[in-house]
Design a protein around this motif. Structure first.
Motif, PDB file in Angstrom:
ATOM      1  N   LEU A 157       0.852  -1.184   0.000  1.00  0.00           N
ATOM      2  CA  LEU A 157       0.000   0.000   0.000  1.00  0.00           C
ATOM      3  C   LEU A 157       0.887   1.233   0.000  1.00  0.00           C
ATOM      4  O   LEU A 157       1.758   1.379   0.860  1.00  0.00           O
ATOM      5  CB  LEU A 157      -0.902  -0.009   1.236  1.00  0.00           C
TER       6      LEU A 157
ATOM      7  N   LEU B  48      -9.389   3.600   4.800  1.00  0.00           N
ATOM      8  CA  LEU B  48      -8.459   2.982   3.846  1.00  0.00           C
ATOM      9  C   LEU B  48      -7.964   1.638   4.362  1.00  0.00           C
ATOM     10  O   LEU B  48      -7.925   0.647   3.630  1.00  0.00           O
ATOM     11  CB  LEU B  48      -7.277   3.928   3.594  1.00  0.00           C
ATOM     12  N   PHE B  49      -7.594   1.596   5.636  1.00  0.00           N
ATOM     13  CA  PHE B  49      -7.068   0.349   6.198  1.00  0.00           C
ATOM     14  C   PHE B  49      -8.164  -0.666   6.506  1.00  0.00           C
ATOM     15  O   PHE B  49      -7.866  -1.824   6.794  1.00  0.00           O
ATOM     16  CB  PHE B  49      -6.219   0.641   7.430  1.00  0.00           C
TER      17      PHE B  49
ATOM     18  N   GLY C 198      -5.993  -2.663   2.563  1.00  0.00           N
ATOM     19  CA  GLY C 198      -5.378  -2.109   3.769  1.00  0.00           C
ATOM     20  C   GLY C 198      -5.201  -3.139   4.860  1.00  0.00           C
ATOM     21  O   GLY C 198      -4.158  -3.183   5.530  1.00  0.00           O
TER      22      GLY C 198
ATOM     23  N   VAL D 226       3.899  -0.989   3.625  1.00  0.00           N
ATOM     24  CA  VAL D 226       3.206   0.299   3.582  1.00  0.00           C
ATOM     25  C   VAL D 226       4.248   1.400   3.407  1.00  0.00           C
ATOM     26  O   VAL D 226       5.196   1.503   4.195  1.00  0.00           O
ATOM     27  CB  VAL D 226       2.378   0.540   4.854  1.00  0.00           C
TER      28      VAL D 226
ATOM     29  N   VAL E  69      -1.037   6.731   9.395  1.00  0.00           N
ATOM     30  CA  VAL E  69      -0.840   5.563   8.532  1.00  0.00           C
ATOM     31  C   VAL E  69      -0.015   4.499   9.246  1.00  0.00           C
ATOM     32  O   VAL E  69      -0.344   3.304   9.208  1.00  0.00           O
ATOM     33  CB  VAL E  69      -0.169   5.996   7.212  1.00  0.00           C
TER      34      VAL E  69
ATOM     35  N   ALA F 108      -1.191   0.717  10.184  1.00  0.00           N
ATOM     36  CA  ALA F 108      -0.388  -0.403   9.681  1.00  0.00           C
ATOM     37  C   ALA F 108       0.104  -1.272  10.831  1.00  0.00           C
ATOM     38  O   ALA F 108       0.034  -2.512  10.778  1.00  0.00           O
ATOM     39  CB  ALA F 108       0.790   0.131   8.867  1.00  0.00           C
TER      40      ALA F 108
END
Length: 223
Positions: free
Chosen positions: A4, A62-63, A68, A74, A108, A112
């Motif tokens: 990603l 998104l995740f 995601g 990532v 992010v 992750a």
């Protein structure tokens, strides 16, 4: 494996998408404007996702997608900058610089890590810049954002490496070659494919010798 890229565009992130796709990785590209990524997505067979990396709700959404949730790699590549004398900078532009360069990277990385830590594996890459090592005149917002990003990378590496998640902050110390900024034949600008190759090599380091930061600069660049 699923990769990603958040803050995808031309240059390094596009080169990284191609490099990952060549190795057989499934690629997902996220950006505020996905229309500009249509050609790259077609080339790499990537999925496209609209996302403002500095918005907590959008990053969480998104995740929550299959891409995601499954991401083993990532890359946070989003960036924003405003230049000018400190006496004249618009505070809202400065705020946005910090949000995109640093706060978005935290959002992010947090999402992750929540998925990678239970699996005991994964790689988080953060795209840094010269400004994260040395502040330049009339560029204080970008320096603040990239210094914060570098600090985040160091803290995450010390926290997550023992849990099996590899964190690498990539200092891109120099101008990047592009169609708008061609090289003069001296290799005086960083080739985005070369940056991707270095990032890919770091990503595949044995865990007995992990880097938490790599610095990349043209051979003629002054330190």
């Amino acid at each position: 494996m699923q990769a990603l890229i958040v803050g995808a565009g031309e240059g390094f992130s596009a080169s990284m998408a191609r490099r990952l796709a060549r190795e057989g990785h499934d690629v997902a590209l996220a950006a505020r404007n996905t229309a500009k990524l249509a050609a790259l997505a077609a080339e790499t067979k990537a999925t496209l996702h609209e996302c403002d990396g500095a918005d907590p709700d959008q990053v969480a959404a998104l995740f929550a997608t299959p891409q995601g949730e499954a991401a083993d790699i990532v890359l946070y590549n989003a960036s924003f900058r405003v230049r000018g004398p400190v006496t004249e900078l618009d505070p809202e532009d400065v705020r946005r610089t910090l949000e995109v360069c640093a706060f978005g990277a935290f959002l992010v990385a947090q999402q992750a890590a929540r998925r990678m830590v239970p699996r005991g594996r994964g790689t988080i890459l953060l795209t840094g810049a010269s400004a994260g090592v040395k502040g330049f005149p009339k560029s204080s917002p970008f320096a603040m954002g990239k210094f914060a990003l570098r600090g985040l990378g160091q803290a995450l590496a010390r926290e997550l490496h023992p849990q099996g998640v590899h964190v690498v902050h990539i200092v891109v110390d120099g101008g990047i070659r592009s169609s708008r900024r061609p090289d003069d034949g001296r290799d005086a600008l960083l080739d985005p494919d070369a940056i991707a190759e270095a990032a890919f090599a770091a990503m595949n380091q044995p865990r007995s010798a992990w880097s938490h930061e790599i610095e990349l600069r043209p051979w003629v660049e002054t330190f």
